[in-house]
Design an enzyme around this catalytic site. Structure first.
Site, mmCIF file in Angstrom:
data_model
loop_
_atom_site.group_PDB
_atom_site.id
_atom_site.type_symbol
_atom_site.label_atom_id
_atom_site.label_comp_id
_atom_site.label_asym_id
_atom_site.label_seq_id
_atom_site.Cartn_x
_atom_site.Cartn_y
_atom_site.Cartn_z
ATOM 1 N N HIS A 28 0.841 -1.198 0.000
ATOM 2 C CA HIS A 28 0.000 0.000 0.000
ATOM 3 C C HIS A 28 0.879 1.251 0.000
ATOM 4 O O HIS A 28 1.216 1.782 1.059
ATOM 5 C CB HIS A 28 -0.904 0.004 1.229
ATOM 6 C CG HIS A 28 -1.788 -1.201 1.330
ATOM 7 N ND1 HIS A 28 -1.315 -2.422 1.778
ATOM 8 C CD2 HIS A 28 -3.101 -1.383 1.043
ATOM 9 C CE1 HIS A 28 -2.305 -3.299 1.770
ATOM 10 N NE2 HIS A 28 -3.399 -2.697 1.332
ATOM 11 N N LEU A 116 -8.744 -1.878 10.718
ATOM 12 C CA LEU A 116 -8.815 -0.439 10.965
ATOM 13 C C LEU A 116 -9.577 -0.120 12.248
ATOM 14 O O LEU A 116 -10.558 -0.767 12.589
ATOM 15 C CB LEU A 116 -9.442 0.271 9.772
ATOM 16 C CG LEU A 116 -8.578 0.262 8.498
ATOM 17 C CD1 LEU A 116 -9.295 0.959 7.354
ATOM 18 C CD2 LEU A 116 -7.223 0.927 8.750
ATOM 19 N N HIS A 256 -3.718 3.376 -3.528
ATOM 20 C CA HIS A 256 -3.863 2.875 -2.158
ATOM 21 C C HIS A 256 -3.226 1.503 -1.968
ATOM 22 O O HIS A 256 -2.423 1.316 -1.058
ATOM 23 C CB HIS A 256 -5.339 2.788 -1.764
ATOM 24 C CG HIS A 256 -5.558 2.008 -0.496
ATOM 25 N ND1 HIS A 256 -5.335 2.550 0.749
ATOM 26 C CD2 HIS A 256 -5.962 0.721 -0.290
ATOM 27 C CE1 HIS A 256 -5.581 1.628 1.672
ATOM 28 N NE2 HIS A 256 -5.969 0.515 1.060
ATOM 29 N N GLU A 391 -17.583 -2.549 24.471
ATOM 30 C CA GLU A 391 -16.865 -3.836 24.533
ATOM 31 C C GLU A 391 -15.644 -3.876 23.619
ATOM 32 O O GLU A 391 -14.575 -4.354 24.018
ATOM 33 C CB GLU A 391 -17.813 -4.986 24.163
ATOM 34 C CG GLU A 391 -18.918 -5.255 25.155
ATOM 35 C CD GLU A 391 -20.183 -4.469 24.873
ATOM 36 O OE1 GLU A 391 -21.206 -4.743 25.518
ATOM 37 O OE2 GLU A 391 -20.142 -3.569 23.988
ATOM 38 N N HIS A 441 -22.680 -15.360 32.319
ATOM 39 C CA HIS A 441 -23.968 -15.669 31.694
ATOM 40 C C HIS A 441 -23.714 -16.536 30.458
ATOM 41 O O HIS A 441 -23.982 -16.158 29.338
ATOM 42 C CB HIS A 441 -24.733 -14.390 31.350
ATOM 43 C CG HIS A 441 -25.086 -13.570 32.560
ATOM 44 N ND1 HIS A 441 -24.133 -13.061 33.416
ATOM 45 C CD2 HIS A 441 -26.292 -13.172 33.047
ATOM 46 C CE1 HIS A 441 -24.729 -12.383 34.385
ATOM 47 N NE2 HIS A 441 -26.036 -12.446 34.197
#
Length: 634
Positions: A28, A116, A256, A391, A441
């Site tokens: 890249h 990312l 890119h 999370e 749980h």
């Protein structure tokens, strides 16, 4: 500041990166060329020692856009890290020290990035870890900065919002983000998918925001000086041109993710005053400038060591760097019928009381996860980190805590919400960091909350992950033993824990948790072996009694860690597994077929109802399990 030298340094970084990618025919180049000017200036601000990449008080440099790895490797080589020119020439090749995206096996790479957004959250984690380290060791010993290079893709990923929200909350003035704002995405103009006001977004999160021309050396330098003095985390929006210097490919989204081509590189070199016929060329003046980091880093570390001697913190630092797990006074759960989330909560508090670097938190579920560290305070002064309902960021932040060097972090949530943090758990496994995941749980035992909250396939997905230990203990004693293993293992671990009470088990007949599975009940020439984990182990012991009433002998095997049992010698596995092997778990546990002839599990999502009723509905009762075994036997 000599602009001519800075330009020569930047062009050297550009062309080394372009040559690496061209030789590999893969990579890249766009971001690498676009960020070279920023990195050339940043090299004068960065405090690091290439001779000792693990020096605690070094600045951390994170490439959240890990696809720009060629630029990072070029910088590390020029700065004097143990990364040779041959290593650069071996870019993206099998077993090289220069893989396609940064990995921690490369000297100078702080953390594995690539997916990312992970790197931004890692940077926030490093900044938080530095603040905690400063709280423990003092500002004389810990005063470094965290620098992170990120792009549009990083900011579009939700994890970046979660993490930067945490950075603003804690006023992390040691965090400096460079946003490579080049207006280009893989599909074309970034406005196709992203046009928000980034300045206002970050100001709303508590950042100081600066905007500069990312190719103007004076503006880059001034922005860095201002950011280093800020009382807030700082975002530097750097307007850049993708593939800067590559002429016809400048500003083109095609630059890119594909090599620029030899002709484009030759023209760019010629225009910059480099020999177009030479690859991997490094002007002597550039090498001298970058390698000054060797002498300066040595000097900085020497001064730091002198401060450490005078600080009175040397013993504490030694304990943080080399924690002793051998004398931890674990609770005794013999004969105690408790939910494993409860036994685990007691264990966490003992660990935090005896290990200075042990800390962590929950995604706003500490009372349910039983993860509060009592009387130990809140971050930054204390050990309880309140992650809120974040999370994914929690796990990536704690990956950075684990990589910082002196901490043992845990991340906690309901097992079903492990889905939100799985990408970061995977990176933890890739790096083999000591990061502990607390998942409570654990099954349909969640009951009334229903199928949205009842994990079915999650146990299998974590067991399938390389370099990862997944423990589902059947009682408090297994829970303790699981922690003893996890603390001494050089991989991340998960503890999958029940909400409901579980019966305490009798001592093992043969084997131990360290073997992944062991015999709880042994018979001579058994007709069956029942294999289970967690809440289903006691059910199997009761089931064995019923089978014996019909003159059918059973072995009962608890398998708290599938991955460890997989690694055992065949003779050990054979000793445990005799007769017809039947696996019983309240999950979609197809991996048990590696050892079992049949598996009784769950092949649908759960149901809402009282936990006993839900277990009965899915056939986890003596009557239904007996029918399953005997009908097949007949």
């Amino acid at each position: 500041m000599d602009i001519k030298i800075l330009q020569e340094q930047a062009n050297t970084l550009r062309f080394l990166s372009a040559d690496m990618i061209q030789k590999a025919n893969s990579g890249h180049p766009g971001a690498a060329l676009g960020l070279a000017d920023i990195l050339s200036v940043l090299s004068y601000h960065l405090k690091h020692n290439p001779k000792n990449p693990t020096w605690l008080n070094r600045d951390r440099l994170i490439f959240s856009g890990g696809h720009a790895s060629a630029l990072l490797y070029s910088f590390l080589h020029l700065s004097g890290y143990d990364l040779s020119l041959d290593d650069l020439k071996n870019f993206r090749q099998l077993h090289s020290k220069t893989p396609g995206h940064p990995e921690i096996s490369t000297p100078g790479v702080e953390i594995a990035t690539g997916p990312l957004g992970q790197g931004i959250a890692n940077a926030v984690g490093f900044a938080m870890a530095a603040k905690k380290a400063q709280n423990l060791l003092g500002s004389d010993l810990i005063d470094h900065k965290i620098y992170c290079l990120c792009g549009d893709g990083d900011l579009q990923e939700g994890i970046s919002y979660e993490a930067c929200s945490m950075a603003g909350l804690h006023k992390l003035d040691n965090l400096i983000l460079f946003y490579d704002s080049n207006d280009i995405s893989i599909e074309g103009d970034v406005n196709l998918a992203f046009n928000e006001n980034v300045t206002m977004r970050f100001q709303a999160q508590g950042f100081e925001v600066l905007s500069i021309n990312g190719h103007d050396y004076t503006q880059i330098d001034q922005a860095l000086k201002q950011a280093k003095k800020s009382t807030k985390p700082c975002l530097i929006i750097a307007k850049t041109t993708i593939a800067k210097g590559a002429q016809e490919l400048e500003g083109n989204h095609k630059s890119h993710g594909a090599p620029l081509g030899e002709e484009v590189i030759k023209k760019a070199k010629e225009k910059a005053g480099f020999d177009p016929k030479l690859s991997f060329q490094i002007p002597p003046s550039v090498k001298i400038r970058f390698e000054s980091a060797l002498e300066l880093g040595d000097l900085e570390e020497a001064k730091w060591k002198d401060k450490l001697k005078k600080s009175g913190k040397k013993d504490l630092l030694e304990r943080l760097l080399n924690p002793d797990f051998s004398k931890i006074p674990y609770p005794d759960f013999t004969g105690k019928d408790l939910a494993t989330r409860d036994t685990n909560g007691e264990i966490l508090n003992v660990l935090a009381s005896n290990l200075e670097g042990f800390l962590g938190g929950s995604a706003d579920l500490a009372p349910s996860n039983k993860t509060e560290l009592y009387h130990m305070g809140d971050f930054v002064e204390g050990k309880n980190i309140h992650f809120g309902i974040r999370e994914h960021a929690m796990a990536a932040i704690n990956n950075a805590f684990a990589r910082y060097g002196i901490f043992l972090p845990f991340s906690a949530t309901f097992f079903i919400f492990s889905e939100y943090l799985k990408p970061a758990a995977r990176i933890a496994a890739l790096m083999k960091v000591k990061h502990f995941f607390i998942f409570t749980h654990d099954s349909i035992g969640v009951g009334e909350d229903g199928p949205t909250h009842q994990p079915i396939e999650q146990l299998s997905t974590f067991r399938a992950m390389p370099n990862f230990l997944t423990f589902r203990p059947a009682d408090g004693i297994e829970n303790v033993k699981a922690w003893q293993i996890a603390l001494n293992a050089n991989v991340p671990s998960a503890f999958v824990l029940s909400r409901q009470k579980l019966k305490a088990l009798n001592p093992a007949v043969f084997g131990d948790v360290k073997n992944g599975a062991y015999l709880l009940k042994e018979s001579q020439n058994p007709s069956f072996t029942l294999l289970a984990s967690g809440s289903e182990v006691w059910l199997c012991l009761e089931l064995a009694k019923e089978l014996e009433k019909q003159n059918l002998l059973c072995n009962v095997v608890s398998i708290p860690c599938f991955e460890l049992f997989e690694k055992q010698e065949k003779a050990y596995q054979k000793r445990l597994l005799q007769g017809e092997i039947i696996g019983i778990e309240a999950a979609h546990s197809n991996e048990l077929y590696k050892f079992c002839h049949r598996v009784y599990g769950i092949e649908s999502f759960g149901e809402s109802g009282k936990d006993k009723d839900v277990f009965e509905h899915f056939g986890f009762s003596l009557e239904k399990l007996l029918n399953f075994i005997l009908n097949k036997q007949a």
